[in-house]
Design a protein around this motif. Structure first.
Motif, PDB file in Angstrom:
ATOM      1  N   GLU A 148       0.841  -1.205   0.000  1.00 43.03           N
ATOM      2  CA  GLU A 148       0.000   0.000   0.000  1.00 43.03           C
ATOM      3  C   GLU A 148       0.874   1.252   0.000  1.00 43.03           C
ATOM      4  N   TYR A 149       1.929   1.255   0.826  1.00 38.96           N
ATOM      5  CA  TYR A 149       2.824   2.409   0.843  1.00 38.96           C
ATOM      6  C   TYR A 149       3.498   2.586  -0.517  1.00 38.96           C
ATOM      7  N   LEU A 150       4.051   1.498  -1.063  1.00 39.67           N
ATOM      8  CA  LEU A 150       4.795   1.600  -2.317  1.00 39.67           C
ATOM      9  C   LEU A 150       3.895   2.008  -3.479  1.00 39.67           C
ATOM     10  N   ARG A 151       2.674   1.558  -3.486  1.00 43.62           N
ATOM     11  CA  ARG A 151       1.767   1.887  -4.590  1.00 43.62           C
ATOM     12  C   ARG A 151       1.170   3.279  -4.469  1.00 43.62           C
ATOM     13  N   PHE A 152       0.849   3.695  -3.248  1.00 43.03           N
ATOM     14  CA  PHE A 152       0.048   4.907  -3.099  1.00 43.03           C
ATOM     15  C   PHE A 152       0.765   6.075  -2.437  1.00 43.03           C
ATOM     16  N   ASN A 153       1.929   5.853  -1.819  1.00 36.80           N
ATOM     17  CA  ASN A 153       2.578   6.928  -1.072  1.00 36.80           C
ATOM     18  C   ASN A 153       4.060   7.108  -1.364  1.00 36.80           C
ATOM     19  N   ALA A 154       4.657   6.280  -2.199  1.00 33.27           N
ATOM     20  CA  ALA A 154       6.084   6.387  -2.483  1.00 33.27           C
ATOM     21  C   ALA A 154       6.381   7.664  -3.269  1.00 33.27           C
ATOM     22  N   VAL A 155       7.668   8.044  -3.296  1.00 30.82           N
ATOM     23  CA  VAL A 155       8.047   9.290  -3.951  1.00 30.82           C
ATOM     24  C   VAL A 155       8.158   9.160  -5.473  1.00 30.82           C
ATOM     25  N   LEU A 156       8.191   7.955  -5.993  1.00 31.68           N
ATOM     26  CA  LEU A 156       8.329   7.773  -7.440  1.00 31.68           C
ATOM     27  C   LEU A 156       7.096   8.299  -8.167  1.00 31.68           C
ATOM     28  N   PRO A 157       7.276   8.904  -9.336  1.00 29.74           N
ATOM     29  CA  PRO A 157       6.114   9.301 -10.138  1.00 29.74           C
ATOM     30  C   PRO A 157       5.267   8.072 -10.477  1.00 29.74           C
ATOM     31  N   ARG A 158       3.973   8.283 -10.579  1.00 28.77           N
ATOM     32  CA  ARG A 158       3.052   7.156 -10.763  1.00 28.77           C
ATOM     33  C   ARG A 158       3.376   6.350 -12.024  1.00 28.77           C
ATOM     34  N   HIS A 159       3.711   7.014 -13.133  1.00 33.88           N
ATOM     35  CA  HIS A 159       3.977   6.270 -14.365  1.00 33.88           C
ATOM     36  C   HIS A 159       5.233   5.407 -14.228  1.00 33.88           C
ATOM     37  N   VAL A 160       6.225   5.887 -13.481  1.00 36.60           N
ATOM     38  CA  VAL A 160       7.438   5.096 -13.244  1.00 36.60           C
ATOM     39  C   VAL A 160       7.117   3.906 -12.352  1.00 36.60           C
ATOM     40  N   ASN A 161       6.329   4.141 -11.322  1.00 37.75           N
ATOM     41  CA  ASN A 161       5.908   3.088 -10.403  1.00 37.75           C
ATOM     42  C   ASN A 161       5.186   1.967 -11.156  1.00 37.75           C
ATOM     43  N   GLU A 162       4.223   2.338 -11.988  1.00 35.42           N
ATOM     44  CA  GLU A 162       3.451   1.333 -12.721  1.00 35.42           C
ATOM     45  C   GLU A 162       4.307   0.618 -13.769  1.00 35.42           C
ATOM     46  N   PHE A 163       5.182   1.371 -14.439  1.00 43.04           N
ATOM     47  CA  PHE A 163       6.039   0.762 -15.445  1.00 43.04           C
ATOM     48  C   PHE A 163       6.998  -0.239 -14.808  1.00 43.04           C
ATOM     49  N   ALA A 164       7.625   0.136 -13.695  1.00 43.91           N
ATOM     50  CA  ALA A 164       8.541  -0.779 -13.007  1.00 43.91           C
ATOM     51  C   ALA A 164       7.811  -2.035 -12.535  1.00 43.91           C
ATOM     52  N   THR A 165       6.583  -1.878 -12.091  1.00 46.93           N
ATOM     53  CA  THR A 165       5.778  -3.038 -11.692  1.00 46.93           C
ATOM     54  C   THR A 165       5.588  -3.985 -12.862  1.00 46.93           C
ATOM     55  N   LEU A 166       5.328  -3.440 -14.041  1.00 47.62           N
ATOM     56  CA  LEU A 166       5.148  -4.287 -15.227  1.00 47.62           C
ATOM     57  C   LEU A 166       6.449  -4.943 -15.667  1.00 47.62           C
ATOM     58  N   VAL A 167       7.578  -4.268 -15.472  1.00 46.64           N
ATOM     59  CA  VAL A 167       8.865  -4.903 -15.767  1.00 46.64           C
ATOM     60  C   VAL A 167       9.021  -6.160 -14.907  1.00 46.64           C
ATOM     61  N   VAL A 168       8.672  -6.044 -13.624  1.00 49.52           N
ATOM     62  CA  VAL A 168       8.757  -7.205 -12.723  1.00 49.52           C
ATOM     63  C   VAL A 168       7.790  -8.298 -13.161  1.00 49.52           C
ATOM     64  N   ALA A 169       6.538  -7.919 -13.425  1.00 45.58           N
ATOM     65  CA  ALA A 169       5.535  -8.920 -13.822  1.00 45.58           C
ATOM     66  C   ALA A 169       5.965  -9.658 -15.078  1.00 45.58           C
ATOM     67  N   ARG A 170       6.517  -8.929 -16.033  1.00 46.43           N
ATOM     68  CA  ARG A 170       6.959  -9.559 -17.279  1.00 46.43           C
ATOM     69  C   ARG A 170       8.159 -10.463 -17.055  1.00 46.43           C
ATOM     70  N   GLU A 171       9.115  -9.987 -16.277  1.00 41.15           N
ATOM     71  CA  GLU A 171      10.332 -10.762 -16.013  1.00 41.15           C
ATOM     72  C   GLU A 171      10.010 -12.069 -15.277  1.00 41.15           C
ATOM     73  N   LEU A 172       8.997 -12.019 -14.412  1.00 40.44           N
ATOM     74  CA  LEU A 172       8.639 -13.201 -13.615  1.00 40.44           C
ATOM     75  C   LEU A 172       7.424 -13.935 -14.175  1.00 40.44           C
ATOM     76  N   SER A 173       6.999 -13.556 -15.378  1.00 41.83           N
ATOM     77  CA  SER A 173       5.884 -14.210 -16.073  1.00 41.83           C
ATOM     78  C   SER A 173       4.639 -14.309 -15.204  1.00 41.83           C
ATOM     79  N   ASN A 174       4.297 -13.209 -14.548  1.00 41.83           N
ATOM     80  CA  ASN A 174       3.110 -13.221 -13.695  1.00 41.83           C
ATOM     81  C   ASN A 174       1.964 -12.497 -14.385  1.00 41.83           C
TER      82      ASN A 174
END
Length: 198
Positions: free
Chosen positions: A66-92
């Motif tokens: 919840e903190y990382l998704r909604f309160n972290a200092v990263l811009p939202r588009h960077v946050n979401e993009f990095a999440t997708l990099v992880v999902a793709r790398e781990l085939s989730n």
């Protein structure tokens, strides 16, 4: 678009750690269920299905996420993009399906995500997304980041941003691994979202 390895790997698709029936839930499981329904996630889905088998861990991981998704200092588009990099790398497939439309809403170009879905490094990334891609990919594949990648991240997001980006990659790797182990299915309404790698 396809993800090379199906969630959970192999041909077996039966769910290993389904949600316990309500009548068999412990008090701790009922408490975390109520908290998830009342919170920003509005239900028990994705990684929280298998995590229900460890309600204290679920509660603590949910707070981190919840903190990382909604309160972290990263811009939202960077946050979401990095999440997708992880999902793709781990085939989730679950995290890909959930965060694909969120990334587009945050301003990540759909063409960039279509390239990412193939497993390739997207060719035309804005500088901040290129820095996030390098950071997340190096961390997942090499278990650290190079000096140039670290320096670029520090310049762009500062020390707090670097720590939070590392934590974001780790958090989503953790929940992706748990769902891959559990073979947590992608809900049909999520799977129907545009851009889902079938």
């Amino acid at each position: 678009m396809t993800i090379a390895t199906p969630q959970g790997f192999g041909t077996q698709t039966h769910e290993r750690l389904p949600l316990p029936p309500a009548e068999h839930m412990s008090d701790a499981q009922r408490t975390v269920t109520e908290a998830l329904i009342a919170g920003p996630r509005k239900g028990v889905k994705g990684p929280f299905v298998p995590l229900m088998h460890s309600p204290v861990l679920l509660e603590r991981l949910a707070g981190v996420g919840e903190y990382l998704r909604f309160n972290a200092v990263l811009p939202r588009h960077v946050n979401e993009f990095a999440t997708l990099v992880v999902a793709r790398e781990l085939s989730n497939q679950f995290e890909w399906a959930v965060h694909y439309p969120l990334a587009i809403q945050a301003g990540v170009p759909e063409a960039l995500l279509e390239e990412l879905a193939t497993g390739a490094r997207p060719r035309s990334m804005p500088d901040d997304e290129a820095d996030a891609w390098a950071f997340a990919t190096e961390l997942l594949r090499r278990h650290s980041v190079s000096e140039p990648t670290y320096a670029a991240a520090i310049r762009r997001w500062g020390e707090q941003g670097v720590v939070e980006l590392g934590a974001l990659v780790g958090y989503f790797a953790c929940v992706c691994w748990i769902m891959n182990i559990a073979r947590t299915p992608v809900r049909s309404e999520v799977a129907a979202l545009p851009g889902f790698p079938a």
